[in-house]
Motif scaffolding. Structure first.
Motif, short mmCIF file in Angstrom:
data_model
loop_
_atom_site.label_atom_id
_atom_site.label_comp_id
_atom_site.label_asym_id
_atom_site.label_seq_id
_atom_site.Cartn_x
_atom_site.Cartn_y
_atom_site.Cartn_z
N ASN A 62 0.83 -1.21 0.00
CA ASN A 62 0.00 0.00 0.00
C ASN A 62 0.86 1.26 0.00
O ASN A 62 0.57 2.23 -0.70
N GLU A 65 2.34 1.70 -3.42
CA GLU A 65 1.33 2.19 -4.36
C GLU A 65 1.11 3.69 -4.19
O GLU A 65 1.03 4.43 -5.17
N LYS A 69 1.84 6.43 -7.07
CA LYS A 69 0.79 7.36 -7.53
C LYS A 69 1.25 8.81 -7.41
O LYS A 69 0.93 9.64 -8.26
N LEU A 83 -1.70 2.47 -12.81
CA LEU A 83 -2.14 3.58 -11.95
C LEU A 83 -3.19 4.40 -12.68
O LEU A 83 -3.17 4.63 -13.82
#
Length: 83
Positions: A62, A65, A69, A83
Protein backbone atom coordinates in the motif's frame (compact mmCIF):
# COMPACT_ATOMS: atom_id res chain seq x y z
CA UNK A 1 71.95 15.12 -34.74
CA UNK A 2 70.16 18.24 -35.93
CA UNK A 3 67.65 20.05 -33.88
CA UNK A 4 64.29 20.70 -35.40
CA UNK A 5 63.07 24.24 -35.71
CA UNK A 6 60.86 25.51 -32.87
CA UNK A 7 57.87 25.62 -35.24
CA UNK A 8 58.16 21.88 -35.90
CA UNK A 9 58.61 21.17 -32.21
CA UNK A 10 55.49 23.19 -31.43
CA UNK A 11 53.50 21.40 -34.13
CA UNK A 12 54.59 18.03 -32.74
CA UNK A 13 53.63 19.01 -29.19
CA UNK A 14 50.23 20.26 -30.39
CA UNK A 15 49.65 16.98 -32.24
CA UNK A 16 50.49 15.01 -29.09
CA UNK A 17 48.23 17.28 -27.06
CA UNK A 18 45.33 16.62 -29.43
CA UNK A 19 45.95 12.86 -29.21
CA UNK A 20 46.06 13.00 -25.42
CA UNK A 21 42.84 15.05 -25.27
CA UNK A 22 41.13 12.48 -27.49
CA UNK A 23 42.31 9.64 -25.22
CA UNK A 24 41.08 11.51 -22.14
CA UNK A 25 37.70 12.14 -23.74
CA UNK A 26 37.39 8.47 -24.72
CA UNK A 27 38.31 7.31 -21.20
CA UNK A 28 35.80 9.75 -19.64
CA UNK A 29 33.08 8.32 -21.90
CA UNK A 30 34.03 4.77 -20.84
CA UNK A 31 33.86 5.69 -17.15
CA UNK A 32 30.52 7.47 -17.61
CA UNK A 33 29.09 4.49 -19.48
CA UNK A 34 30.32 2.06 -16.81
CA UNK A 35 28.80 4.20 -14.05
CA UNK A 36 25.48 4.37 -15.90
CA UNK A 37 25.42 0.58 -16.34
CA UNK A 38 26.15 0.08 -12.64
CA UNK A 39 23.45 2.58 -11.64
CA UNK A 40 20.92 0.85 -13.89
CA UNK A 41 21.85 -2.55 -12.45
CA UNK A 42 21.41 -1.24 -8.88
CA UNK A 43 17.96 0.10 -9.76
CA UNK A 44 16.91 -3.18 -11.35
CA UNK A 45 18.04 -5.21 -8.33
CA UNK A 46 16.51 -2.80 -5.79
CA UNK A 47 13.28 -2.62 -7.78
CA UNK A 48 13.02 -6.41 -7.96
CA UNK A 49 13.48 -6.64 -4.19
CA UNK A 50 10.87 -3.95 -3.58
CA UNK A 51 8.31 -5.59 -5.88
CA UNK A 52 8.89 -9.01 -4.33
CA UNK A 53 8.57 -7.60 -0.81
CA UNK A 54 5.31 -5.89 -1.81
CA UNK A 55 3.90 -9.29 -2.75
CA UNK A 56 4.40 -10.53 0.82
CA UNK A 57 3.66 -7.42 2.87
CA UNK A 58 0.35 -5.68 2.25
CA UNK A 59 1.24 -2.59 4.31
CA UNK A 60 4.42 -2.18 2.27
CA UNK A 61 2.45 -2.76 -0.94
CA UNK A 62 0.00 0.00 0.00
CA UNK A 63 2.82 2.38 0.85
CA UNK A 64 4.55 1.58 -2.44
CA UNK A 65 1.33 2.19 -4.36
CA UNK A 66 0.88 5.59 -2.68
CA UNK A 67 4.45 6.54 -3.53
CA UNK A 68 4.05 5.42 -7.13
CA UNK A 69 0.79 7.36 -7.53
CA UNK A 70 2.45 10.48 -6.13
CA UNK A 71 5.76 10.36 -7.98
CA UNK A 72 5.12 8.56 -11.27
CA UNK A 73 3.73 11.22 -13.59
CA UNK A 74 4.41 10.14 -17.17
CA UNK A 75 1.30 8.44 -18.62
CA UNK A 76 3.25 5.54 -20.13
CA UNK A 77 4.96 4.92 -16.78
CA UNK A 78 1.67 5.12 -14.86
CA UNK A 79 0.19 2.60 -17.28
CA UNK A 80 3.10 0.28 -16.57
CA UNK A 81 2.10 0.24 -12.89
CA UNK A 82 -1.68 0.18 -13.60
CA UNK A 83 -2.14 3.58 -11.95
Amino acid sequence: MTRRPPEEQLAELERKEAQLKARIQKKRAEVKSKNRRQDTRKKIIAGAIVLEHAEHDQFFANTLEKLLKKHVTRPEDRKLFDL
